[in-house]
Design an enzyme around this catalytic site. Sequence first.
Site, PDB file in Angstrom:
ATOM      1  N   GLY A 251       0.789  -1.233   0.000  1.00  0.00           N
ATOM      2  CA  GLY A 251       0.000   0.000   0.000  1.00  0.00           C
ATOM      3  C   GLY A 251       0.816   1.275   0.000  1.00  0.00           C
ATOM      4  N   ASP A 252       2.133   1.140  -0.210  1.00  0.00           N
ATOM      5  CA  ASP A 252       2.955   2.345  -0.158  1.00  0.00           C
ATOM      6  C   ASP A 252       3.591   2.651  -1.512  1.00  0.00           C
ATOM      7  OD1 ASP A 252       2.379   2.809   2.568  1.00  0.00           O
ATOM      8  OD2 ASP A 252       3.748   1.197   3.099  1.00  0.00           O
TER       9      ASP A 252
ATOM     10  N   LYS B  97      -0.166   5.701  -4.275  1.00  0.00           N
ATOM     11  CA  LYS B  97      -1.559   5.868  -4.749  1.00  0.00           C
ATOM     12  C   LYS B  97      -2.054   7.295  -4.594  1.00  0.00           C
ATOM     13  CE  LYS B  97      -3.413   3.036  -1.946  1.00  0.00           C
ATOM     14  NZ  LYS B  97      -2.162   2.616  -1.357  1.00  0.00           N
TER      15      LYS B  97
ATOM     16  N   GLY C  82      -1.672   6.914   4.585  1.00  0.00           N
ATOM     17  CA  GLY C  82      -0.938   8.180   4.506  1.00  0.00           C
ATOM     18  C   GLY C  82      -0.684   8.471   3.041  1.00  0.00           C
ATOM     19  N   HIS C  83      -1.231   9.558   2.545  1.00  0.00           N
ATOM     20  CA  HIS C  83      -1.114   9.868   1.117  1.00  0.00           C
ATOM     21  C   HIS C  83      -0.410  11.213   0.933  1.00  0.00           C
ATOM     22  CE1 HIS C  83      -4.716   7.008   0.242  1.00  0.00           C
ATOM     23  NE2 HIS C  83      -3.618   6.380   0.581  1.00  0.00           N
TER      24      HIS C  83
ATOM     25  N   GLN D 167      -4.170   1.393   1.414  1.00  0.00           N
ATOM     26  CA  GLN D 167      -3.490   0.113   1.665  1.00  0.00           C
ATOM     27  C   GLN D 167      -3.420  -0.738   0.375  1.00  0.00           C
ATOM     28  OE1 GLN D 167      -6.258   0.752   4.148  1.00  0.00           O
ATOM     29  NE2 GLN D 167      -4.803   1.963   5.274  1.00  0.00           N
TER      30      GLN D 167
END
Length: 483
Positions: free
Chosen positions: A61-62, A65, A89-90, A272
Amino acid sequence: MTAQMLEHDAWQAEDASAAVLDQIRAMRAESQTRRLGALSELGMEPPAVQRTTWVGDLQQGDGGKGAMADRLAARHQIIVRVQGGDNAGHTTVFTGKDGKERTLSTHLMPSGLRHPGTVGILGNGVLVNPERFAQELADLQATDPDAGSRVFVSDRCHLVLPLHRIADARQESRKEARGQAIGTTGRGIGPANVSKVNRIGVRVIDLHDMDLVAQRVRENIAFFGLDEDQAEHDLDFLMRHREALLERSADSMRLINSLLADGYSVLFEGAQGPLIDLEHGIYPYVTTSPTAFYSVGSGSGLDPAAVQNRIGVLKVYQTMVGNGAFVSEDQGELGGRLQAAGGEFGTTTGRPRRCGWLDLVHSRWAVELNNYTSVVLTKLDVLDSFERIGVCVAYEADGELIHEFRPEHRFLENCKPVIRYFDGWQCSTRDVTSFDELPEAAKEFVEFVGTYLEAEIGGVTKGPRDDDMLVRTGTALEGVVQG
Ligand code: IMP
């Protein structure tokens, strides 16, 4: 007779006459117009070409996105989050109106709301920490005073309370003592989902009835075995944030469906990735939400078949934060080098991420699970200085070669990576402006990944900025980002 005055008798008529059906249609249209009232006040017009897109990850998920959603937000008007909470965290990097580089980090709000004319919706599948909601709304309003009116939260969203964070920390420290910690983000997401599934959760809509909320909070305190004083604290907390949430609340399923029917472009921003999907990930080292494409259906109420584009982001090396098997992990020099070059520290917790070569065995499984229409390889520039670049193309266990990923912790723990090496390109890709200008060695690497995955590689990113994406001509991705 107006739609509102529809006669009770008519409803009960044995055969619904055409007139009754007309009235029902009129009532639906009227309530749709009411729902869209807020949007038309924002002066939004549907685009010439409607797009419906989901952005998801192929790994934990890192993979970037948030940055991708921010890039795509320029081609969509409605940005919807459907799962997770402020454990995500985006980060987005872009040039502000003043010409200066700006970095925006969000945990809960959809990415891309900096683009004028975008509307953000937190779908019913999102777990909302009311304090984070208030804080990120204020941050948005600091850059755009009207931003508050562009954010909606589903009235069915469950809330993450301070008591959930305490329960998360307690459970983790108990597990830690047994050497079995999950390595959660500590944001209370697991316990909040437990309350939801156990039917003692507090939803946004419940804030209309604080007696009901007080009863639910007490049930939670008893369920998690917490100090009774915590109930008072959590009720005060909810009283502080109640109004802001109710003011922005909406029936998001209807809202999204109305917007789609009216021709607006909708972007679903995943949080995620599939490796930690509750159903399909490496259980128990998972988060407690769905993270794969199917989350669009559960987390928004929308028919997922309405989504035309499924964009997957795949970082060109592997990272993991928290515990669980990681076949291509390198705990030595290589891992440290990738971590330093890629700035691999969790956006939410600041924890250093574990690193290793790209694992194509599980990426292929992610393609099977999510059926992406296009994959974007991200952070290509992190590999710029490497003499040789590895990719994990198979596993080896007990003398056997394994090509099929199985998301089982015990199985994966026993696997060793089989690495294929490519020559590095050893020059900077940061200033390259088109895919074709990339060094041949980089293009070879990209080609290999696409062939292995049997998926379109629509482009690469070679930096964090919004204009750091190189799109390949003739790809499905090009169709999404252009025009
Ligand atoms: P939780 O979601 O805080 O319960 O954490 C469960 C697992 O999911 C842990 O391994 C976390 O590190 C991981 N996790 C949660 N959110 C993210 C994310 O946004 N990126 C990567 N890992 C995450």
